[in-house]
Design an enzyme around this catalytic site. Sequence first.
Site, PDB file in Angstrom:
ATOM      1  N   SER A 168      25.914  -2.040  41.756  1.00 57.77           N
ATOM      2  CA  SER A 168      26.747  -1.152  40.940  1.00 57.77           C
ATOM      3  C   SER A 168      28.166  -0.980  41.478  1.00 57.77           C
ATOM      4  CB  SER A 168      26.088   0.228  40.850  1.00 57.77           C
ATOM      5  OG  SER A 168      25.941   0.808  42.135  1.00 57.77           O
ATOM      6  N   TYR A 169      28.449  -1.429  42.686  1.00 57.74           N
ATOM      7  CA  TYR A 169      29.787  -1.234  43.243  1.00 57.74           C
ATOM      8  C   TYR A 169      30.796  -2.093  42.494  1.00 57.74           C
ATOM      9  CZ  TYR A 169      27.680   1.072  47.364  1.00 57.74           C
ATOM     10  OH  TYR A 169      26.996   1.915  48.201  1.00 57.74           O
ATOM     11  N   ALA A 170      31.751  -1.409  41.859  1.00 59.19           N
ATOM     12  CA  ALA A 170      32.790  -2.076  41.071  1.00 59.19           C
ATOM     13  C   ALA A 170      32.175  -3.060  40.079  1.00 59.19           C
ATOM     14  CB  ALA A 170      33.786  -2.796  41.989  1.00 59.19           C
ATOM     15  N   ASP A 171      31.055  -2.640  39.470  1.00 58.73           N
ATOM     16  CA  ASP A 171      30.374  -3.470  38.463  1.00 58.73           C
ATOM     17  C   ASP A 171      30.050  -4.861  38.989  1.00 58.73           C
ATOM     18  OD1 ASP A 171      30.459  -1.410  36.556  1.00 58.73           O
ATOM     19  OD2 ASP A 171      32.465  -2.008  35.904  1.00 58.73           O
ATOM     20  N   GLY A 172      29.668  -4.940  40.242  1.00 59.32           N
ATOM     21  CA  GLY A 172      29.287  -6.215  40.830  1.00 59.32           C
ATOM     22  C   GLY A 172      30.393  -6.922  41.581  1.00 59.32           C
TER      23      GLY A 172
END
Length: 322
Positions: free
Chosen positions: A52-56
């Site tokens: 989920s970090y920066a949408d991958g």
Amino acid sequence: MERRQVGTSGLRVSALGLGTMTWGRDTDEVDAGDVLRTFLDAGGDLVDTAASYADGDAERILGGLLAGTVEREDVVIVTKAGVRQGAQGARRDASRGGLLGELDASLRRLGTDHVDLFLVACPDPVTPLEETVSALRLAVTSGRARYVGLSNHPAWASARAATLLADDGVGLAALELEYSLLQRGLEREIAPAAAALGLGVLAWSPLGRGVLTGKYRRSVPATSRAASDHLAGFVAQYLEDAACAAVVEAVATAADGLGRAPLEVALAWLLDRPAVAAAVVGARTPAQLKGTLGALDLVLPQEVRGALDDVSAIEVGYPERW
């Protein structure tokens, strides 16, 4: 840098871990590469990321570095799944399909066939824990993960998951939770459960979301997380709490007396806690990372440790204390 055993598992990691929550958003590929190389040169190996970090994008940046100048065997990769973005915003999904689908996508972004530790990011109020555990079991038996664990779960769920995984030899290796002088909640039940079950604790936000550095004592720096549109709320709860302010002042006083930086004192306190296998720091620049490395050789005098214990003590009552 000291390497520590994660609980009673065979997994060993550096005492400091490198968090990547800002990668792909506040930290670009160039700065991420500089930070990672500085970390590895200092003897670190634990790199913590999430789908989920920066949408991958955090995983994509790490994957790009692994495909370039960083050797895969030099890095212990921890990633997390269980938070999915949709039309209605983020939602929790610790279903078998959700977790394994996210793990496969993480492996593609990272450019590797396995992660060293796979964690469920948070509890899912809908999916039965037994189904979540079955996904963790399959992650290991299929070779996609070497070890598995839970993040931000209560003690009862951690104990239940450990029990379910114990009989088939997969085992639960680690619990990742927020832990610092400003957040000692896991000491109520998680720490005793981890000790009894042989689970290692990875501490996220060991500097109290940056507040324990002391940089917010007088004002909010323009380049800080508290001044960021997307991270201000993440920091605000500790800036607005009078009890937290007292802890920050105590850390600053101790640091002055020892001739060290407040963040070194805060990290040294945490790294000496019996449950902690590693503290995951979210340094955005090599300079910030180097500041945290000073904690590794700091042994706090007993009177300083006792004072910090007292000022940050949590209330423990029924049924933990009876």
